[in-house]
Design an enzyme around this catalytic site. Structure first.
Site, PDB file in Angstrom:
ATOM      1  N   GLY A  46     104.366-100.427  13.692  1.00 29.56           N
ATOM      2  CA  GLY A  46     103.754 -99.454  14.588  1.00 29.56           C
ATOM      3  C   GLY A  46     104.581 -99.302  15.846  1.00 29.56           C
ATOM      4  N   GLN A  51     106.078 -97.383  24.651  1.00 29.57           N
ATOM      5  CA  GLN A  51     107.191 -98.253  24.263  1.00 29.57           C
ATOM      6  C   GLN A  51     108.530 -97.518  24.254  1.00 29.57           C
ATOM      7  OE1 GLN A  51     104.960 -99.933  20.639  1.00 29.57           O
ATOM      8  NE2 GLN A  51     106.259-101.631  21.261  1.00 29.57           N
ATOM      9  N   CYS A  88     105.846-107.942  18.504  1.00 38.22           N
ATOM     10  CA  CYS A  88     105.910-106.618  19.124  1.00 38.22           C
ATOM     11  C   CYS A  88     107.366-106.248  19.351  1.00 38.22           C
ATOM     12  CB  CYS A  88     105.151-106.664  20.450  1.00 38.22           C
ATOM     13  SG  CYS A  88     105.184-105.098  21.339  1.00 38.22           S
ATOM     14  N   LEU A  89     107.709-105.012  19.052  1.00 40.09           N
ATOM     15  CA  LEU A  89     109.088-104.552  19.240  1.00 40.09           C
ATOM     16  C   LEU A  89     109.496-104.610  20.709  1.00 40.09           C
ATOM     17  CD1 LEU A  89     108.965-101.524  16.791  1.00 40.09           C
ATOM     18  CD2 LEU A  89     110.069-103.737  16.398  1.00 40.09           C
ATOM     19  N   HIS A 130      96.539-103.231  18.083  1.00 39.64           N
ATOM     20  CA  HIS A 130      97.750-103.556  18.845  1.00 39.64           C
ATOM     21  C   HIS A 130      98.340-102.290  19.486  1.00 39.64           C
ATOM     22  CE1 HIS A 130     101.733-105.917  19.081  1.00 39.64           C
ATOM     23  NE2 HIS A 130     102.064-104.696  19.440  1.00 39.64           N
ATOM     24  N   GLU A 131      98.413-101.215  18.697  1.00 44.15           N
ATOM     25  CA  GLU A 131      99.046 -99.990  19.220  1.00 44.15           C
ATOM     26  C   GLU A 131      98.161 -99.287  20.248  1.00 44.15           C
ATOM     27  OE1 GLU A 131     102.108 -99.748  18.756  1.00 44.15           O
ATOM     28  OE2 GLU A 131     102.193-101.169  17.103  1.00 44.15           O
ATOM     29  N   HIS A 134      98.535-100.787  23.633  1.00 44.00           N
ATOM     30  CA  HIS A 134      99.722-100.344  24.380  1.00 44.00           C
ATOM     31  C   HIS A 134      99.402 -99.156  25.289  1.00 44.00           C
ATOM     32  CE1 HIS A 134     103.168-102.697  23.137  1.00 44.00           C
ATOM     33  NE2 HIS A 134     102.882-102.570  21.860  1.00 44.00           N
TER      34      HIS A 134
HETATM   35 ZN    ZN Z   1     103.653-103.750  20.382  1.00 46.39          ZN
END
Ligand code: ZN
Length: 152
Positions: A46, A51, A88-89, A130-131, A134
């Protein structure tokens, strides 16, 4: 489509609250496509607009070859609980288990501005949570009980 730079922990943009999308136009569709391409380029599950430095409520999630394009997503129903590792990226080299609902129902607009709703459990439920976190400036490391660090 274009790859966009993924912002990393410490970048203040990740801590800001994203604004609702008022019109799903070509710019938003381009953002969705860029998020998808960027997510796939790093084999992510995701990616949320903040981000890549865009404070709009747009996320993409891809689980089991199903792509979810979500504009203004809202979690409307949850049940149960799971406690599984997340990463997480934007937080390379970190992982940790987070308490999440086992089941999540999410409502959003799709790339054409139509109302959609999806249900997920397991990884998909975690990814939806999670997304959407953000979009409110929340990272999984805020919620994880313990963070494990590893070399990247
Ligand atoms: Zn993340």
């Amino acid at each position: 489509m274009a790859l966009r730079e993924i912002r990393k922990e410490g970048d203040p943009v990740l801590r800001k609250k994203s604004r609702e999308v008022t019109e799903v136009n070509d710019r938003i569709r381009e953002l969705i496509d860029d998020l998808t391409e960027t997510m796939r380029s790093v084999a992510g599950v995701g990616l949320a607009a903040p981000q890549v430095g865009v404070l709009r409520r747009v996320v993409v999630v891809e689980v089991e070859d199903q792509l979810y394009e979500l504009v203004n997503p809202v979690i409307v129903e949850t049940s149960g609980e799971q406690f599984e590792d997340e990463a997480c990226l934007s937080c390379p080299g970190k992982q940790g288990a987070v308490h999440r609902p086992a089941y999540v129902k999410i409502e959003a607009l799709d790339r054409n501005g139509n109302k959609v709703s999806y249900e997920g459990d397991g990884l998909l439920a975690r990814a939806f949570c999670h997304e959407t976190d953000h979009l409110d400036g929340i990272l999984f490391i805020d919620k994880a009980e313990e963070i494990e660090e590893f070399e990247v």
